[in-house]
Design an enzyme around this catalytic site. Structure first.
Site, PDB file in Angstrom:
ATOM      1  N   ASN A 111       3.305  -3.913   0.867  1.00 30.89           N
ATOM      2  CA  ASN A 111       3.088  -2.675   0.117  1.00 30.89           C
ATOM      3  C   ASN A 111       1.608  -2.456  -0.113  1.00 30.89           C
ATOM      4  O   ASN A 111       0.824  -3.386  -0.222  1.00 30.89           O
ATOM      5  CB  ASN A 111       3.864  -2.683  -1.211  1.00 30.89           C
ATOM      6  CG  ASN A 111       3.041  -3.228  -2.362  1.00 30.89           C
ATOM      7  OD1 ASN A 111       2.246  -2.514  -2.981  1.00 30.89           O
ATOM      8  ND2 ASN A 111       3.196  -4.514  -2.634  1.00 30.89           N
ATOM      9  N   PHE A 115      -1.422   0.933  -7.387  1.00 33.21           N
ATOM     10  CA  PHE A 115      -1.277   1.241  -8.825  1.00 33.21           C
ATOM     11  C   PHE A 115      -0.940   2.713  -9.073  1.00 33.21           C
ATOM     12  O   PHE A 115      -1.537   3.379  -9.927  1.00 33.21           O
ATOM     13  CB  PHE A 115      -2.552   0.882  -9.608  1.00 33.21           C
ATOM     14  CG  PHE A 115      -2.869  -0.574  -9.729  1.00 33.21           C
ATOM     15  CD1 PHE A 115      -1.949  -1.547  -9.382  1.00 33.21           C
ATOM     16  CD2 PHE A 115      -4.112  -0.989 -10.211  1.00 33.21           C
ATOM     17  CE1 PHE A 115      -2.248  -2.914  -9.504  1.00 33.21           C
ATOM     18  CE2 PHE A 115      -4.420  -2.347 -10.334  1.00 33.21           C
ATOM     19  CZ  PHE A 115      -3.491  -3.302  -9.984  1.00 33.21           C
ATOM     20  N   SER A 175      -4.244  -7.642  -7.390  1.00 38.81           N
ATOM     21  CA  SER A 175      -3.650  -6.740  -6.404  1.00 38.81           C
ATOM     22  C   SER A 175      -4.633  -6.531  -5.259  1.00 38.81           C
ATOM     23  O   SER A 175      -5.815  -6.271  -5.496  1.00 38.81           O
ATOM     24  CB  SER A 175      -3.323  -5.394  -7.037  1.00 38.81           C
ATOM     25  OG  SER A 175      -3.044  -4.468  -6.004  1.00 38.81           O
ATOM     26  N   ASN A 177      -4.576  -4.020  -3.363  1.00 39.19           N
ATOM     27  CA  ASN A 177      -4.568  -2.594  -3.014  1.00 39.19           C
ATOM     28  C   ASN A 177      -5.495  -1.727  -3.851  1.00 39.19           C
ATOM     29  O   ASN A 177      -5.449  -0.508  -3.773  1.00 39.19           O
ATOM     30  CB  ASN A 177      -3.131  -2.065  -3.100  1.00 39.19           C
ATOM     31  CG  ASN A 177      -2.218  -2.829  -2.161  1.00 39.19           C
ATOM     32  OD1 ASN A 177      -2.582  -3.070  -1.015  1.00 39.19           O
ATOM     33  ND2 ASN A 177      -1.066  -3.249  -2.644  1.00 39.19           N
ATOM     34  N   THR A 178      -6.295  -2.354  -4.708  1.00 38.95           N
ATOM     35  CA  THR A 178      -7.342  -1.643  -5.435  1.00 38.95           C
ATOM     36  C   THR A 178      -8.647  -2.295  -5.010  1.00 38.95           C
ATOM     37  O   THR A 178      -8.817  -3.507  -5.213  1.00 38.95           O
ATOM     38  CB  THR A 178      -7.120  -1.749  -6.967  1.00 38.95           C
ATOM     39  OG1 THR A 178      -5.902  -1.079  -7.288  1.00 38.95           O
ATOM     40  CG2 THR A 178      -8.265  -1.133  -7.752  1.00 38.95           C
ATOM     41  N   LYS A 217      -2.699 -12.888 -13.941  1.00 34.24           N
ATOM     42  CA  LYS A 217      -1.961 -12.926 -12.663  1.00 34.24           C
ATOM     43  C   LYS A 217      -2.943 -13.063 -11.520  1.00 34.24           C
ATOM     44  O   LYS A 217      -3.874 -12.265 -11.382  1.00 34.24           O
ATOM     45  CB  LYS A 217      -1.120 -11.664 -12.495  1.00 34.24           C
ATOM     46  CG  LYS A 217      -0.238 -11.725 -11.249  1.00 34.24           C
ATOM     47  CD  LYS A 217       0.879 -10.726 -11.325  1.00 34.24           C
ATOM     48  CE  LYS A 217       1.727 -10.746 -10.064  1.00 34.24           C
ATOM     49  NZ  LYS A 217       2.814  -9.778 -10.130  1.00 34.24           N
ATOM     50  N   ASN A 246       0.429 -13.081  -6.953  1.00 32.12           N
ATOM     51  CA  ASN A 246       0.597 -11.725  -6.437  1.00 32.12           C
ATOM     52  C   ASN A 246       0.875 -11.797  -4.924  1.00 32.12           C
ATOM     53  O   ASN A 246       1.105 -12.876  -4.374  1.00 32.12           O
ATOM     54  CB  ASN A 246      -0.671 -10.914  -6.739  1.00 32.12           C
ATOM     55  CG  ASN A 246      -0.369  -9.457  -7.035  1.00 32.12           C
ATOM     56  OD1 ASN A 246       0.401  -8.836  -6.297  1.00 32.12           O
ATOM     57  ND2 ASN A 246      -0.933  -8.914  -8.089  1.00 32.12           N
TER      58      ASN A 246
HETATM   59  C1  LIG Z   1       6.452  -2.911  -3.781  1.00 33.12           C
HETATM   60  C2  LIG Z   1       5.733  -3.881  -4.654  1.00 33.12           C
HETATM   61  C3  LIG Z   1       4.922  -3.416  -5.699  1.00 33.12           C
HETATM   62  C4  LIG Z   1       4.247  -4.319  -6.517  1.00 33.12           C
HETATM   63  N1  LIG Z   1       3.479  -3.847  -7.546  1.00 33.12           N
HETATM   64  C5  LIG Z   1       2.876  -4.722  -8.390  1.00 33.12           C
HETATM   65  C6  LIG Z   1       2.140  -4.263  -9.505  1.00 33.12           C
HETATM   66  O1  LIG Z   1       2.044  -3.061  -9.789  1.00 33.12           O
HETATM   67  N2  LIG Z   1       1.531  -5.195 -10.295  1.00 33.12           N
HETATM   68  C7  LIG Z   1       1.632  -6.543 -10.057  1.00 33.12           C
HETATM   69  O2  LIG Z   1       1.076  -7.339 -10.814  1.00 33.12           O
HETATM   70  N3  LIG Z   1       2.335  -6.998  -9.003  1.00 33.12           N
HETATM   71  C8  LIG Z   1       2.963  -6.136  -8.181  1.00 33.12           C
HETATM   72  N4  LIG Z   1       3.688  -6.611  -7.120  1.00 33.12           N
HETATM   73  C9  LIG Z   1       3.717  -8.066  -6.867  1.00 33.12           C
HETATM   74  C10 LIG Z   1       4.969  -8.742  -7.421  1.00 33.12           C
HETATM   75  O3  LIG Z   1       5.013  -8.646  -8.824  1.00 33.12           O
HETATM   76  C11 LIG Z   1       5.000 -10.232  -7.019  1.00 33.12           C
HETATM   77  O4  LIG Z   1       3.888 -10.887  -7.598  1.00 33.12           O
HETATM   78  C12 LIG Z   1       4.956 -10.439  -5.509  1.00 33.12           C
HETATM   79  O5  LIG Z   1       5.716  -9.463  -4.853  1.00 33.12           O
HETATM   80  C13 LIG Z   1       5.478 -11.814  -5.105  1.00 33.12           C
HETATM   81  O6  LIG Z   1       6.806 -11.991  -5.496  1.00 33.12           O
HETATM   82  P1  LIG Z   1       8.071 -11.756  -4.504  1.00 33.12           P
HETATM   83  O7  LIG Z   1       7.785 -12.526  -3.260  1.00 33.12           O
HETATM   84  O8  LIG Z   1       9.263 -12.254  -5.270  1.00 33.12           O
HETATM   85  O9  LIG Z   1       8.137 -10.307  -4.259  1.00 33.12           O
HETATM   86  C14 LIG Z   1       4.371  -5.721  -6.286  1.00 33.12           C
HETATM   87  C15 LIG Z   1       5.176  -6.174  -5.241  1.00 33.12           C
HETATM   88  C16 LIG Z   1       5.870  -5.289  -4.435  1.00 33.12           C
HETATM   89  C17 LIG Z   1       6.733  -5.827  -3.314  1.00 33.12           C
END
Ligand SMILES: Cc1cc2nc3c(=O)[nH]c(=O)nc-3n(C[C@H](O)[C@H](O)[C@H](O)COP(=O)(O)O)c2cc1C
Length: 337
Positions: A111, A115, A175, A177-178, A217, A246
């Site tokens: 993704n 934000f 993140s 993406n920023t 995080k 993350n």
């Molecule tokens: C579509 C998507 C959007 C996410 N948006 C955020 C976010 O806004 N803030 C954040 O701290 N992590 C965000 N994450 C990261 C997740 O909270 C998590 O740390 C990461 O996906 C690893 O866990 P997973 O393998 O169980 O998905 C996002 C992940 C995904 C897949």
């Protein structure tokens, strides 16, 4: 066969972001119709961390409910806690679509949302409108157009505004993406940020008569040396917890697969080992001084045990929910019993 296995092909035939929106809106309807109340009661396996009592040790990771719009519906899945956000001071649209991609062969997601969120004020109104009574984490970030030199201001604005609503607050500096956000993980920048946040937390504690812990995080793309450096800084400023991790910018695990070249953060099964490694390094170095909440690639009870063995006190889920469905929450929570 679980109900989710039946509906998953329908969602997987859609564009991922559209499927995400439809699934959450559908859940809200099911909640309003009373259907979600028929789900089994949450696993009760209490855990105490950061001075908070959690009914179980499995949380929803940030990013699934960025605007705190679905707290009531999501609470029916039996999470021990829910983390909403990332929220930024001002609303922002995020990156252009498409910005979410599945890698179904390996249980991955990429993704680059960036934000997208409704901003602090609407976010707070959404929390106020919900009936959610469980443990609430609020994940805060900075606006994309706030330069890093002024990032601290954005985090302070968010900290002050969400403080009365949160059980704990997560500072997202990881993140991908920023632009340049992850530079805030470097020793000097991290120290400056934590000094400001901890000072403000002290004031807010006095003002509200309630201590709200701060979690940091972090990214998975950090080597052992830098992880230890970060741990030293977090120890110095008495950070209350670390959320690891993350999404990753690495594509090593998914080379050659469709969508693997998309820009953004990779999550899900291909992230698991890398993320567990970060937990392990930090846990070994910190020896329990700062608790660790593990997140990254948890798809089963065994994956949960792997995080616990690496030194995690609790876990969070995101991609596993998309691939495995809500039954994963119970499965993971039972791994702690
Ligand atoms: C579509 C998507 C959007 C996410 N948006 C955020 C976010 O806004 N803030 C954040 O701290 N992590 C965000 N994450 C990261 C997740 O909270 C998590 O740390 C990461 O996906 C690893 O866990 P997973 O393998 O169980 O998905 C996002 C992940 C995904 C897949």
């Amino acid at each position: 066969m679980s109900l989710y296995k039946l509906v998953r092909p329908i969602f997987f035939a859609m564009d991922p972001e559209r499927a995400h929106d439809i699934a959450l809106k559908g859940l809200n309807w099911l909640y309003k119709l009373g259907v979600l109340k028929l789900l089994p009661a949450p696993v009760f396996a209490p855990n105490e961390l950061m001075g908070i009592r959690f009914p179980n040790s499995v949380g929803l990771a940030a990013g699934l409910d960025k605007n705190a719009e679905y707290l009531d519906a999501l609470s029916c899945f039996g999470f021990g806690f829910i983390e909403v956000g990332t929220v930024t001071p001002r609303p922002q649209p995020g990156n252009p679509k498409p910005r979410m991609f599945r890698l179904p062969e390996v249980g991955g997601i990429i993704n680059r949302f960036g934000f997208n969120n409704v901003g602090l004020e609407q976010f707070i109104r959404n929390i106020e409108a919900s009936d959610y009574q469980g443990v609430l984490g609020i994940n805060i970030g900075k606006n994309f157009d706030t330069p890093n030199e002024r990032a601290i201001d954005d985090y302070l604005i968010c900290l002050r505004r969400v403080y009365p609503y949160a059980h704990y607050i997560t500072v997202n500096i990881s993140s991908p993406n920023t632009a340049n956000l992850r530079m805030l993980q470097e020793r000097k920048a991290l120290g400056d940020l934590l000094a400001a946040l901890k000072k403000e937390q002290k004031k807010l504690h006095q003002q509200h008569g309630r201590y709200v812990p701060i979690a940091i995080k972090i990214a998975p793309d950090i080597d052992t040396r830098q992880l230890r450096q970060m741990a030293d800084v977090m120890r110095k400023y008495k950070v209350d917890a670390i959320i690891a991790t993350n999404t990753t910018i690495s594509r090593y695990e998914v080379e050659g697969l469709a969508n693997s070249e998309q820009a953004g953060g990779l999550s899900g099964a291909p992230l698991r080992v890398r993320s567990t490694f970060v937990v392990e390094v930090l846990a070994e170095y910190l020896q329990g001084e700062i608790p660790i909440i593990a997140v990254g690639g948890i798809f089963s009870a065994e994956d949960t045990c792997e995080k616990i063995d690496a030194g995690a006190s609790m876990v969070q889920l995101y991609s596993g929910l998309i691939y495995r469905g809500p039954s994963l929450v119970r499965e993971a929570a039972q791994a702690f019993t």
